[in-house]
Write an enzyme that holds these catalytic residues in place. Sequence first.
Site, PDB file in Angstrom:
ATOM      1  N   CYS A 115       0.856  -1.192   0.000  1.00  0.00           N
ATOM      2  CA  CYS A 115       0.000   0.000   0.000  1.00  0.00           C
ATOM      3  C   CYS A 115       0.891   1.242   0.000  1.00  0.00           C
ATOM      4  O   CYS A 115       1.823   1.335   0.807  1.00  0.00           O
ATOM      5  CB  CYS A 115      -0.888  -0.021   1.243  1.00  0.00           C
ATOM      6  SG  CYS A 115      -1.871   1.471   1.446  1.00  0.00           S
ATOM      7  N   CYS A 118       0.536   2.931   3.630  1.00  0.00           N
ATOM      8  CA  CYS A 118       0.900   2.348   4.931  1.00  0.00           C
ATOM      9  C   CYS A 118       1.811   1.129   4.846  1.00  0.00           C
ATOM     10  O   CYS A 118       2.122   0.527   5.886  1.00  0.00           O
ATOM     11  CB  CYS A 118      -0.356   2.001   5.719  1.00  0.00           C
ATOM     12  SG  CYS A 118      -1.174   0.493   5.151  1.00  0.00           S
ATOM     13  N   CYS A 164      -7.465  -0.845   1.429  1.00  0.00           N
ATOM     14  CA  CYS A 164      -6.460  -1.407   2.333  1.00  0.00           C
ATOM     15  C   CYS A 164      -7.087  -1.549   3.727  1.00  0.00           C
ATOM     16  O   CYS A 164      -7.644  -0.588   4.254  1.00  0.00           O
ATOM     17  CB  CYS A 164      -5.261  -0.455   2.379  1.00  0.00           C
ATOM     18  SG  CYS A 164      -4.075  -0.866   3.672  1.00  0.00           S
ATOM     19  N   CYS A 167      -5.366   0.977   6.436  1.00  0.00           N
ATOM     20  CA  CYS A 167      -5.469   2.447   6.405  1.00  0.00           C
ATOM     21  C   CYS A 167      -6.647   2.952   5.594  1.00  0.00           C
ATOM     22  O   CYS A 167      -6.807   4.168   5.434  1.00  0.00           O
ATOM     23  CB  CYS A 167      -4.170   3.048   5.872  1.00  0.00           C
ATOM     24  SG  CYS A 167      -4.014   2.936   4.075  1.00  0.00           S
ATOM     25  N   CYS A 187      -8.648  -5.124 -10.082  1.00  0.00           N
ATOM     26  CA  CYS A 187      -8.231  -4.077 -11.014  1.00  0.00           C
ATOM     27  C   CYS A 187      -7.763  -2.884 -10.175  1.00  0.00           C
ATOM     28  O   CYS A 187      -8.584  -2.162  -9.607  1.00  0.00           O
ATOM     29  CB  CYS A 187      -9.428  -3.710 -11.892  1.00  0.00           C
ATOM     30  SG  CYS A 187      -9.045  -2.499 -13.146  1.00  0.00           S
TER      31      CYS A 187
HETATM   32 ZN   LIG Z   1      -2.766   1.029   3.542  1.00  0.00          ZN
END
Ligand SMILES: [Zn+2]
Length: 199
Positions: A115, A118, A164, A167, A187
């Site tokens: 990510c 984070c 995510c 976060c 996607c």
């Molecule tokens: Zn994240």
Amino acid sequence: MFDSELEAEGAGRTRRIFLASAAVTLGGLALWSWKKSRVVEVVAAAGVPREVTIVLFDDAGNRLKTVRVNKIVKTDAEWRKELSANAFDITRRADTEMAFSGKYWNLHEAGTFRCICCENALFSAETKFDSGTGWPSFWAPLAAENVTEIRDSTFGMVRTAVSCTQCDAHLGHVFDDGPEPTHLRYCMNSAALRFVKRS
Ligand SMILES: [Zn+2]
């Protein structure tokens, strides 16, 4: 019941229907401008600091352990300091990058996608496939715990948004037209990811 009463009732109903549909139309117009960010905001509203379960992976993609962590919550000002404008718009405002514009749709190296906000480990290059869409596409996340899927009805389409878990960054959408073995197509937006090449 007399005819006149029926007429009055019919007229009243017609007017009520008209008023209701006018309210829906006006409401729809008012909603339109902020609909784009609604997915992220709904998650944020529900995400008063709390613990979530994620799975940790090293940069080689090896599964380390399952942990309970505090959800990462930051203000828009804090995210803007840490992210490019494009990454902010995508992850915190549920925007979508232009097809074929991101840096990962055509990447074929071995490694792990984390990510951008984070560092949570999201996808492995091992599940990446050429979808022809111009967005990096995967048939599975590294761990189901690390991504959160939410029904997204913005832009008149019913889709499943993927964020995510740690976060709440908006990452992209998942569709059911992917390849074997899952038939799923995650996607993703390149700008929501950070690729770590396997060393
Ligand atoms: Zn994240």
